[in-house]
Scaffold this motif. Structure first.
Motif, PDB file in Angstrom:
ATOM      1  N   SER A 148      41.682  46.868  53.021  1.00 42.10           N
ATOM      2  CA  SER A 148      40.285  46.617  53.377  1.00 42.10           C
ATOM      3  C   SER A 148      40.274  45.696  54.583  1.00 42.10           C
ATOM      4  O   SER A 148      40.884  44.626  54.549  1.00 42.10           O
ATOM      5  CB  SER A 148      39.594  45.959  52.180  1.00 42.10           C
ATOM      6  OG  SER A 148      38.391  45.340  52.530  1.00 42.10           O
ATOM      7  N   GLU A 198      37.195  45.511  44.563  1.00 45.63           N
ATOM      8  CA  GLU A 198      37.991  45.040  43.425  1.00 45.63           C
ATOM      9  C   GLU A 198      37.477  45.629  42.110  1.00 45.63           C
ATOM     10  O   GLU A 198      38.249  46.143  41.302  1.00 45.63           O
ATOM     11  CB  GLU A 198      37.990  43.513  43.346  1.00 45.63           C
ATOM     12  CG  GLU A 198      38.696  43.022  42.109  1.00 45.63           C
ATOM     13  CD  GLU A 198      39.596  41.845  42.346  1.00 45.63           C
ATOM     14  OE1 GLU A 198      39.916  41.183  41.360  1.00 45.63           O
ATOM     15  OE2 GLU A 198      39.997  41.591  43.493  1.00 45.63           O
ATOM     16  N   LEU A 227      45.693  46.337  46.101  1.00 42.38           N
ATOM     17  CA  LEU A 227      44.641  46.092  47.077  1.00 42.38           C
ATOM     18  C   LEU A 227      45.019  44.911  47.954  1.00 42.38           C
ATOM     19  O   LEU A 227      45.603  43.943  47.480  1.00 42.38           O
ATOM     20  CB  LEU A 227      43.313  45.763  46.385  1.00 42.38           C
ATOM     21  CG  LEU A 227      42.817  46.686  45.278  1.00 42.38           C
ATOM     22  CD1 LEU A 227      41.532  46.131  44.680  1.00 42.38           C
ATOM     23  CD2 LEU A 227      42.606  48.077  45.802  1.00 42.38           C
ATOM     24  N   THR A 230      42.302  40.006  44.426  1.00 39.62           N
ATOM     25  CA  THR A 230      42.955  40.708  45.533  1.00 39.62           C
ATOM     26  C   THR A 230      43.450  39.727  46.591  1.00 39.62           C
ATOM     27  O   THR A 230      42.702  38.845  47.015  1.00 39.62           O
ATOM     28  CB  THR A 230      41.974  41.705  46.172  1.00 39.62           C
ATOM     29  OG1 THR A 230      41.525  42.611  45.165  1.00 39.62           O
ATOM     30  CG2 THR A 230      42.635  42.489  47.288  1.00 39.62           C
TER      31      THR A 230
END
Length: 195
Positions: free
Chosen positions: A60, A78, A90, A113
């Motif tokens: 991300s 998440e 992640l 994360t």
């Protein structure tokens, strides 16, 4: 696979237009870059392309984690990924300073994360990461919102929103990833079985 590093793409930022640098990664393309991004939250060592090439990873990218769209992307990813793709690891990469991750600690301490800060990386690593993921913003230190799924270092789903005032569409991205994984995903709630 050849990538045109100088390719520029347009995106909206409110009423303004920005240019994104680097080619958007293509599905089936292998991550071919060398970078080291310092850990900012829930991580002990810098993030490298080698780390992103192990197993199924969702990356991300965030322009400013003190803004609502970035926080929403962090929290939504998440929550939804744990439920829909629990096998995926992640990571979040923000373009702002690692101190800004305190915002997440303050308001969303349950988010587990790992977070990394691109602004704290050396210039070569910042450039290599931004170009490899196609999220560099011309004439700016920020990167664009994006979501990327890699399996063993190969891009399998890529999403960079055209409207950069909004977060990346987490649900649609995960739907594509579930389809790629061959899963049937139905986001509607299932009725409880009666005892």
């Amino acid at each position: 696979m050849d990538r045109q590093v100088k390719e520029k793409r347009r995106a909206r930022l409110g009423s303004d237009t920005i240019e994104l640098e680097g080619a958007m990664p293509q599905v089936g393309e292998r991550l071919d870059a060398s970078f080291s991004i310092p850990a900012a939250r829930h991580a002990e060592s810098p993030l490298s392309a080698t780390e992103l090439s192990r197993g199924l990873v969702i990356v991300s990218t965030l322009p400013n984690i003190q803004k609502h769209a970035c926080i929403t992307q962090i929290v939504d990813l998440e929550a939804q990924a744990k439920e829909r793709v629990p096998s995926a690891r992640l990571v979040h990469i923000s373009s702002d300073h690692m101190d800004h991750w305190l915002e997440v600690d303050r308001f969303h301490p349950d988010v587990e994360t790992p977070g990394y800060s691109l602004c704290c990386a050396d210039p070569g690593s910042r450039q290599a990461f931004s170009q490899a993921f196609g999220v560099g913003v011309l004439d700016h230190q920020r990167i664009a919102h994006g979501l990327f799924a890699l399996n063993e270092g190969v891009f399998v789903v890529v999403a960079i929103p055209e409207d950069q005032m909004r977060k990346a569409e987490v649900s649609g991205f995960l739907e594509q990833l579930c389809r790629w994984l061959g899963q049937v995903s139905d986001p509607s709630p299932q009725p409880l079985e009666e005892a």
